[in-house]
Design a protein around this motif. Structure first.
Motif, PDB file in Angstrom:
ATOM      1  N   UNK A   1      21.859  49.067  40.418  1.00  0.00           N
ATOM      2  CA  UNK A   1      23.070  49.727  39.921  1.00  0.00           C
ATOM      3  C   UNK A   1      23.641  50.743  40.904  1.00  0.00           C
ATOM      4  N   UNK A   2      22.942  50.980  41.985  1.00  0.00           N
ATOM      5  CA  UNK A   2      23.427  51.934  42.985  1.00  0.00           C
ATOM      6  C   UNK A   2      24.685  51.406  43.657  1.00  0.00           C
ATOM      7  N   UNK A   3      25.650  52.285  43.865  1.00  0.00           N
ATOM      8  CA  UNK A   3      26.928  51.860  44.447  1.00  0.00           C
ATOM      9  C   UNK A   3      26.803  51.620  45.954  1.00  0.00           C
TER      10      UNK A   3
ATOM     11  N   UNK B   1      48.111  44.134  33.171  1.00  0.00           N
ATOM     12  CA  UNK B   1      46.760  43.784  33.578  1.00  0.00           C
ATOM     13  C   UNK B   1      46.742  43.704  35.089  1.00  0.00           C
ATOM     14  N   UNK B   2      45.794  44.422  35.697  1.00  0.00           N
ATOM     15  CA  UNK B   2      45.778  44.495  37.162  1.00  0.00           C
ATOM     16  C   UNK B   2      44.440  44.081  37.736  1.00  0.00           C
ATOM     17  N   UNK B   3      44.455  43.470  38.901  1.00  0.00           N
ATOM     18  CA  UNK B   3      43.249  43.200  39.671  1.00  0.00           C
ATOM     19  C   UNK B   3      42.618  44.489  40.166  1.00  0.00           C
ATOM     20  N   UNK B   4      41.375  44.375  40.667  1.00  0.00           N
ATOM     21  CA  UNK B   4      40.557  45.555  40.955  1.00  0.00           C
ATOM     22  C   UNK B   4      40.977  46.281  42.225  1.00  0.00           C
ATOM     23  N   UNK B   5      41.671  45.612  43.142  1.00  0.00           N
ATOM     24  CA  UNK B   5      42.091  46.326  44.360  1.00  0.00           C
ATOM     25  C   UNK B   5      43.001  47.491  44.028  1.00  0.00           C
TER      26      UNK B   5
ATOM     27  N   UNK C   1      39.404  51.357  47.557  1.00  0.00           N
ATOM     28  CA  UNK C   1      38.111  51.032  48.171  1.00  0.00           C
ATOM     29  C   UNK C   1      37.028  52.036  47.804  1.00  0.00           C
ATOM     30  N   UNK C   2      37.401  53.111  47.130  1.00  0.00           N
ATOM     31  CA  UNK C   2      36.403  54.112  46.752  1.00  0.00           C
ATOM     32  C   UNK C   2      35.434  53.540  45.731  1.00  0.00           C
ATOM     33  N   UNK C   3      34.157  53.847  45.898  1.00  0.00           N
ATOM     34  CA  UNK C   3      33.145  53.282  45.009  1.00  0.00           C
ATOM     35  C   UNK C   3      33.150  53.975  43.649  1.00  0.00           C
ATOM     36  N   UNK C   4      32.905  53.217  42.615  1.00  0.00           N
ATOM     37  CA  UNK C   4      32.765  53.777  41.267  1.00  0.00           C
ATOM     38  C   UNK C   4      32.004  52.771  40.427  1.00  0.00           C
TER      39      UNK C   4
END
Lengths: 346, 346, 346, 346
Positions: free
Chosen positions: B186-188, C178-182, C186-189
């Motif tokens: 689960x680590x990013x 509804x939107x795609x993930x980009x 690019x920031x991780x979450x």
């Protein structure tokens, strides 16, 4: 200067529509005819919504398309290209066949793997295998090109230079390949039905895929002797791309660095084949939608295996892009015309 | 009869929450404690929305969880289990460690691959490697189980019976494995960021993955001598599952049928390992969410290679499910308790 | 003719790298500088493997990039563009800001939704909102463009012509997008970690997304009075694209045909907005990777609602492509230069 | 105690095989017969590889299955259930029909939406609509259940308690629903061919989906008067699950808190419907593979709209799970028997 008139025979399959995508952005050609048996009479934009108000061509019979074109791409199921190529050549047109009909030189092998003899024997001597990185001079003079298969392209590009120079053993090569679903075409099947394919992964046609004789033909030509290959294709739950993981043995005394150097040198001036620096590994997404082949070289210190990864877009360098590259070479266009397709970052 | 009190140390990682999923449907146990350093004090249903109003446990310190439990699962990053296992055993509890700390028998190998010596040396002699299909009798008596890694499980199950009987060569084995993304935890990281991972495919840690010594340890025990393996893991853009494609050479005179028969016989009475009929190939989706391992055997007539495909759910038979199978054996429960998890058809 | 020198401030985010993809195929410009705070000193091809051996630029400071460029794209988190735009304009450069800093005309609204006042107030009167289909003449004269947000583009294009002509009610508009993930960058979450996002779907920031005031600003300008909108964004487990399903009421006596005709007429000569024939529905894949917006009009006979679906690529018409369209207009280039990007069929 | 003998008519579609998945883990029943017209004579484990060596039943004719069963699930395309239900009831069996044949009370509405009159009229008065949260008492006494549709379940559960208490307006309700691909069944079509469906998103049957009269029937019963609904289904590129985003207006003076409280109270003792705390939003993955419905309530302060999100697994609470819930109620089993299916975390 007037543009070259292009026709596509079999335009409504996945390879056909990928040719359209590329050729519509190629400055030196004009797309004049699209044939389709299933959709004759229909506009291509009705068949593929991405072409809505972009391409107004209607699907016609193969005969009409041959007549109005100077240059033809055949994107047909195997077994259907020979007659059509024959007609087109007789009418003075040039032809790139994206099917398997002209790929195998040996008729016996063709019969064994495809279950039928050559239909138009006299053409087979003339057809040139369209892998530009190895056949560019012959392609320049050709009237008829056998465009390589997708898996054979991904496996031949990394191995042929090494076999030529006898850097890796001709024995025991294993190619474990993984392909996106477009490789299976637009025809419906349970295995490509979304809920069966999505979040799934499997091998298929283990040891029996029809690309095997083509792979072995290429490697054997490079090696100057028979090179058997164990080849296992797998179906990735993604749309596009092939990644092949190739296992071979370096010839005694040859280092991974030498192998990497040979590949880097061989492809140094090739626009579409890139050998990554040692220590890096290819990723399929870095070539998707482009005509590139990325290659990375690895070694397993403990087992002495050399592991080579290569990746292409099965629909581009593995089909339509390589066909346009052949067109460019045959017609004396800049080889990269229409092919400066960048892989998007995502 | 009162239920066995279970605690999970490291409950908020993917292996931890998969243990929760399985144990909540296990009739003979009661989940009494969950530890987490990152989420101490939080309810597990706040950490994982699928547990909303289903599990009301709060994350506590490892100490508290050990105290209130009779049996502990450790689902921790490697290097953290030895001390905790030691404490739990001293307090009279039984332990299944799902990390790598106790898997390697050889301390030198451990130090080479993990960069540190054993921390609690005396425990290593006692730990039993928890691959039930090969160690069931020892597992019955054990206080401390080293639960196998996911890749080693997928590769050892098909190969160990064959090496035991000397049906395949101990040399030149290649295992080309493909795993879903949950294997990375689960680590990013950028590589598991959705837009980078989706529609992508790549190999990683080629020839250098830490599961290599565990794979070789298992195969060498079965063979009675050293068995080196070339192992390449790949990242599939799916959530779950491992498919390993294994290439090996049959010993002179041994047929594919004999290999298939040996595997079929070996696993005939095993509840969780199924050898498919000759002519069929495994598909990852058929084992997802279940504790099953499916195996199929293939041969390449031309190159004489034997190709074996195996598939497991990396989180179940490759981690939490196998851990619960070990629990069942250790405690004398029905071995399938809590593990009659069917793979959904989609 | 010498090419226009382009710099990108914030080149290593998803919008930045998408600008690179488009600009590398734009004949009239030369990409001369890329800035990045996170990757300063690194080659862009190390940051994005798809650019390997294609773009050899190194990431530099914003100052250096401004200095060497004639024209700048700012692709920064909101709040960071004002100072940089100010510097660039003072040095005589032109600027397209892809962030939110200059989009809202009303400082109060900006402060309410973004939590801070305008930093460089004098620029806000000058900035032109870069929606070419409505502001083309002003864009031609502009030095500073506020490039529209992705959701606002997808909602404004279908609704603005209708509100202008008072064909639909100004009240009760609902936009379910509804939107795609980009779109999340690019920031991780955790929400964009592959195993959490894949095979999932959810709404987020319901009634509170920062694109709301921009949507309402656009619709209100078109209508000539305040138009409140209920807007719910959702996260699709795909990389790219936005599809907005918009619910509104036709003004008494206005038919669906009239609504469709008005949209068709309004966009008849627009290169990038296509209204589908009545009876057809948009599909996201038909615009992916292109600068197109597809619109379809539907009616629910029973409830009298007009339902309009629109779809764009959030990274192209919703960001980088529209920014290049603005560049083309500002510089007097052919508006389609670099933007003849076809949506692939798959 | 002897177990209840269960038969499934139409066992090889997606709903059929999902019933098998659930019933194989249900302690009080025994699966004795599976019918299939397409696969008669074949073992179910040949049709679905996930059942390999788990279920050895062979597909038979409907007649044989009816004969050997005490209780029947019908999982057939609409229009085929009436005759079969009639036969089964005459033979003294109980029936849950998972198709649409018995859902609509009004024959005129049925004829309008399904294009044919009722075939066995006398049964329609007897059939009970199997939404346990609203009809539990009637279900207990029923011989014949009309199991609700997937979209209607996801929309009725959040709205019916509110309409009953007149907390939201009966006018202007919009339900924007998104479903995974299994909703389209196992039949092949271009829209569900992997490369066309993957990374795509679109609306379909806008304002014309056959679930509309069922939704409106449910809401009208709850409201005590006609409630028209604007309903738009969309196809998500995932396997399972439905998320509905519902827009409605609170009745003058009713707060979001009151709406949330009413829903929370109504479902306080329901095992399968969970209302999330205010401030949280549902995510589809939290209910996948389970029989749960999660509901979250939101408000848009500016536009005064109440927005309710609900999510179910279309194959479980939207089909097979709810059917087993009805079985449990009809037979007096614990209502949660076989349905303690946890949604996996990933």
């Amino acid at each position: 200067m007037s543009k070259l008139k292009i026709g596509i025979i079999g335009s409504t399959g996945y390879v056909g529509v990928e040719l359209i995508r590329i050729l519509l952005n190629h400055d030196d050609v004009e797309l004049v005819g699209l044939s389709s048996t299933s959709f004759e009479g229909k506009g291509i934009e009705e068949v593929y919504g991405n072409l809505y108000s972009i391409c107004s061509l209607k699907c016609e019979s193969a005969e009409k398309v041959i007549e109005k074109s100077d240059f033809l791409f055949l994107a047909l199921p195997h077994g259907l290209s020979e007659e059509i190529a024959s007609k087109a050549l007789s009418a003075g047109k040039k032809v790139v066949d994206l099917g398997a009909d002209f790929r195998l030189v040996n008729e016996e092998a063709y019969e064994k793997w495809y279950g039928k003899p050559f239909a138009v024997k006299e053409l087979h001597g003339e057809a040139v295998y369209g892998l530009p990185e190895f056949n560019r001079e012959k392609i320049k003079e050709a009237r008829l090109i056998a465009n390589p298969g997708c898996y054979p392209t991904s496996i031949s590009l990394p191995l042929m230079p090494l076999l030529k120079k006898s850097l890796v053993s001709k024995k025991g090569i294993v190619a474990d390949s993984k392909s996106g679903v477009t490789g299976a075409g637009r025809g419906l099947s349970l295995g490509t039905h979304f809920p069966e394919c999505n979040e799934n992964f499997s091998a298929y046609k283990i040891g029996s895929h029809r690309h095997i004789p083509e792979i072995e033909q290429n490697l054997s030509i490079a090696a100057g002797e028979d090179v058997p290959v164990t080849f296992t294709p797998h179906l990735l739950p993604i749309n596009r791309g092939i990644l092949s993981t190739i296992y071979c043995d370096a010839v005694e005394g040859v280092t991974t660095e030498e192998i990497h150097k040979e590949l880097s040198n061989y492809y140094a001036n090739e626009p579409f084949v890139k050998v990554l620096p040692l220590g890096e590994a290819v990723a399929l997404k870095n070539v998707k939608f482009s005509n590139l082949c990325h290659i990375s070289v690895h070694s397993d210190e403990r087992t002495k295996k050399v592991i080579i990864c290569s990746t292409i877009d099965n629909m581009v360098k593995g089909a339509a892009g390589q066909a346009v590259q052949n067109l460019n070479i045959m017609m004396g266009f800049d080889e990269q015309k229409g092919l400066k397709l960048l892989a998007p970052a995502f």
